[in-house]
Design a protein around this motif. Structure first.
Motif, short mmCIF file in Angstrom:
data_model
loop_
_atom_site.label_atom_id
_atom_site.label_comp_id
_atom_site.label_asym_id
_atom_site.label_seq_id
_atom_site.Cartn_x
_atom_site.Cartn_y
_atom_site.Cartn_z
N ARG A 132 21.63 11.01 38.15
CA ARG A 132 21.81 9.89 37.24
C ARG A 132 21.23 10.30 35.90
O ARG A 132 20.10 10.76 35.81
CB ARG A 132 21.07 8.65 37.78
N GLY A 133 21.99 10.16 34.87
CA GLY A 133 21.54 10.54 33.54
C GLY A 133 22.74 10.93 32.69
O GLY A 133 23.86 11.03 33.18
N SER A 134 22.45 11.12 31.41
CA SER A 134 23.51 11.47 30.47
C SER A 134 23.10 12.66 29.62
O SER A 134 21.92 12.80 29.28
CB SER A 134 23.79 10.30 29.53
N THR A 182 12.28 6.24 28.94
CA THR A 182 13.30 7.28 28.83
C THR A 182 12.66 8.64 29.08
O THR A 182 11.64 8.98 28.48
CB THR A 182 13.94 7.26 27.43
N ARG A 183 13.24 9.36 30.01
CA ARG A 183 12.79 10.72 30.30
C ARG A 183 13.85 11.68 29.78
O ARG A 183 15.04 11.48 29.97
CB ARG A 183 12.60 10.91 31.80
N LEU A 229 19.02 16.11 28.71
CA LEU A 229 19.44 15.19 29.75
C LEU A 229 18.55 13.96 29.60
O LEU A 229 17.32 14.08 29.59
CB LEU A 229 19.27 15.81 31.13
N SER A 230 19.15 12.80 29.48
CA SER A 230 18.42 11.56 29.26
C SER A 230 18.53 10.66 30.48
O SER A 230 19.63 10.45 31.01
CB SER A 230 18.99 10.84 28.03
N LEU A 231 17.39 10.14 30.93
CA LEU A 231 17.35 9.25 32.09
C LEU A 231 16.34 8.16 31.81
O LEU A 231 15.20 8.44 31.44
CB LEU A 231 16.94 10.02 33.35
N ASN A 232 16.76 6.90 31.99
CA ASN A 232 15.84 5.79 31.85
C ASN A 232 15.34 5.42 33.23
O ASN A 232 16.10 5.01 34.09
CB ASN A 232 16.53 4.60 31.19
N LYS A 233 14.05 5.59 33.46
CA LYS A 233 13.43 5.32 34.76
C LYS A 233 12.24 4.40 34.55
O LYS A 233 11.33 4.71 33.78
CB LYS A 233 12.99 6.65 35.40
N SER A 274 26.26 14.66 36.33
CA SER A 274 26.32 13.28 35.87
C SER A 274 27.67 12.65 36.20
O SER A 274 27.74 11.50 36.64
CB SER A 274 26.07 13.23 34.36
#
Length: 102
Positions: A28-30, A50-51, A42-46, A67
């Motif tokens: 999961r991520g963009s 935002t990581r 790679l961006s992931l909101n957890k 993704s």
């Protein structure tokens, strides 16, 4: 005897479930490009945070594929959920939906 509409839904469910093993790795991520140098990340909101993971040019394609696979997994899960909701609503017993589990 199971109605034809119910049989079609069960067949569709089995078709969708059969796709899971061939999906491959997913995440999961963009993939995003940030900053003045357009650095690939790679961006992931957890949990509201935002990581970011630095990708570099060599890993962009791989991260984008993972993704995309996650989005396909999510779409499959959503369709399976709707089918199972319909089957539950119709009162179809578990043994008719998934005979292998009996």
């Amino acid at each position: 005897m199971v109605k034809k509409n119910i049989s079609n839904k069960i067949a569709r469910l089995h078709t969708l479930l059969a796709q899971f093993p061939s999906l491959g790795p997913f995440l999961r991520g963009s993939v995003v490009r940030l900053g003045p140098r357009k650095t690939a990340m790679l961006s992931l909101n957890k949990n509201g945070k935002t990581r970011l993971v630095y990708l570099g040019e060599s890993r962009i394609e791989q991260a984008a594929l993972y993704s995309k696979t996650y989005k396909r997994l999510l779409a499959l899960t959503e369709e399976i959920t709707l089918l199972l909701m319909d089957l539950l609503k119709a009162g179809v017993p578990h043994e008719k939906i998934w005979p292998a589990a009996s």
